[in-house]
Design a protein around this motif. Sequence first.
Motif, PDB file in Angstrom:
ATOM      1  N   UNK A   1      -1.922   3.428  -1.601  1.00 34.59           N
ATOM      2  CA  UNK A   1      -2.219   2.651  -3.169  1.00 34.59           C
ATOM      3  C   UNK A   1      -1.192   1.278  -2.900  1.00 34.59           C
ATOM      4  N   UNK A   2      -0.076   1.603  -2.479  1.00 33.93           N
ATOM      5  CA  UNK A   2       0.788   0.275  -2.440  1.00 33.93           C
ATOM      6  C   UNK A   2       0.143  -0.691  -1.378  1.00 33.93           C
ATOM      7  N   UNK A   3      -0.288  -0.229  -0.202  1.00 38.29           N
ATOM      8  CA  UNK A   3      -0.832  -1.008   0.838  1.00 38.29           C
ATOM      9  C   UNK A   3      -2.191  -1.718   0.232  1.00 38.29           C
ATOM     10  N   UNK A   4      -2.779  -0.956  -0.279  1.00 40.69           N
ATOM     11  CA  UNK A   4      -4.157  -1.429  -0.852  1.00 40.69           C
ATOM     12  C   UNK A   4      -3.930  -2.681  -2.160  1.00 40.69           C
ATOM     13  N   UNK A   5      -2.913  -2.628  -2.667  1.00 36.06           N
ATOM     14  CA  UNK A   5      -2.480  -3.367  -3.726  1.00 36.06           C
ATOM     15  C   UNK A   5      -1.786  -4.739  -2.854  1.00 36.06           C
ATOM     16  N   UNK A   6      -1.303  -4.558  -2.082  1.00 32.59           N
ATOM     17  CA  UNK A   6      -0.610  -5.533  -1.193  1.00 32.59           C
ATOM     18  C   UNK A   6      -1.710  -6.375  -0.554  1.00 32.59           C
ATOM     19  N   UNK A   7      -2.806  -5.487   0.061  1.00 33.77           N
ATOM     20  CA  UNK A   7      -3.914  -6.218   0.730  1.00 33.77           C
ATOM     21  C   UNK A   7      -4.474  -7.241  -0.399  1.00 33.77           C
ATOM     22  N   UNK A   8      -4.701  -6.771  -1.541  1.00 32.40           N
ATOM     23  CA  UNK A   8      -5.468  -7.540  -2.709  1.00 32.40           C
ATOM     24  C   UNK A   8      -4.648  -8.911  -2.989  1.00 32.40           C
ATOM     25  N   UNK A   9      -3.491  -8.425  -2.885  1.00 32.45           N
ATOM     26  CA  UNK A   9      -2.565  -9.821  -3.394  1.00 32.45           C
ATOM     27  C   UNK A   9      -2.654 -10.645  -2.230  1.00 32.45           C
TER      28      UNK A   9
END
Lengths: 187, 215
Positions: free
Chosen positions: B165-173
């Motif tokens: 979830x955190x990596x996904x959030x980072x990719x989006x940012x």
Amino acid sequence: MISWLTNKFKAVDTISDSILIRRIKRGDRNAFGKLYLKYLDAIYRYIYFRVRQDRQTAEDLSETVFFKAWEHIKTFEEKEGTFKPWLYMIAKNTIIDYFRKPQKTVPLKESLPYDGDSIEEKLIKDHEVKDLKHALNLLTDEQKQVITLKYIEEMPNYEIAKILDKNEEAVRALQSRALKKLRDILK
Amino acid sequence: MDNTEKEYAPLINQLKSLKAVKASDKFRERVALEMIPSLPSSASWLYLPTLSMRLAITCLLLIILGGGGLVFAAEKSYPGEPLYPVKKAIENVKLSLSKNPAVKMLLYLDNADKRIEELKETIKKDNNKEIKNITSDYESQVKEAVKEIKDIKDEKEHIIKKVNQQLENQSKRLEEIQQAAPTTFVPAIQKAIETSKEEQKALEPKEIPDLQPIR
């Protein structure tokens, strides 16, 4: 899962706060976990009734309180008083910071649907309790605090006075006015 | 019981029933499994039993560091600024002092988050050399975070889900930053996004191929 947690932090009640705090000051996260389990529900309730019974906000702020407690534990001097009022003061300041930010309005007339409701919460969702919770929301912030701390958390007046930074007489007067107002609302 | 409490006894009894309001089990569990193991270890650094010892160490630190606000100021610094090496040094010390793989993993992810913030600010300053360093460091932090997962024994599945979830959030940012960035910076940011997505893929459970029937 919960039984694993319970086993992991077993014997919470048999270790005094001061021993735990000494261990926490040395960086013992396990000791902090025991303290967290001991005080979480009380801190959660204190916040919950002050943020218009918004569960999600109460959880977020509770987490912040414990994180701040860990960060500032070295400033806590045991001789200044018990750990509990100190923790509540962190909660009080955390709520003050929260109210300083622009808030979205949470409707008063319902508890927002939340799939994390405990079995206990489901059981107490009867008419009288709903009215009581609604009435609590109509008190002033200070009145909510004295009612929560005195009658829900059953704290002595000297501890409540420390948290609210008032003398005991003022706390008693606040309690009396708050109880009267609650009764008038519920009539 | 005083007179006020006698007068309001039924109401007070009702109020006591509100003690049933509690934090959800899900929340309790999440804090115990995520927040508490990842608490920063500064408490153990600075605990000294007597006031005189604390005063002595504080004075020494002030002399050595030339001011109590140095570490705090370093945390707010960006690449190219004088205190940035202090910020990086503090990150490395935290990692080296941590033995718990879950904590190390969280520290690496936290560092990765910081790189994204630094990227946002550094793009504004148009510093191409620093952009490449930041994205490269981001990729290292993410890879190290995922490596630590193999040493985690408890609640691995739950932790993998959270890391994803955190990596996904980072990719989006990173994608948002890339959209607003000048063209020269796009390839470096794209590489960082790809690394994040590759590491997310690496965390997915591997499918076991069906066994072919023996004929």
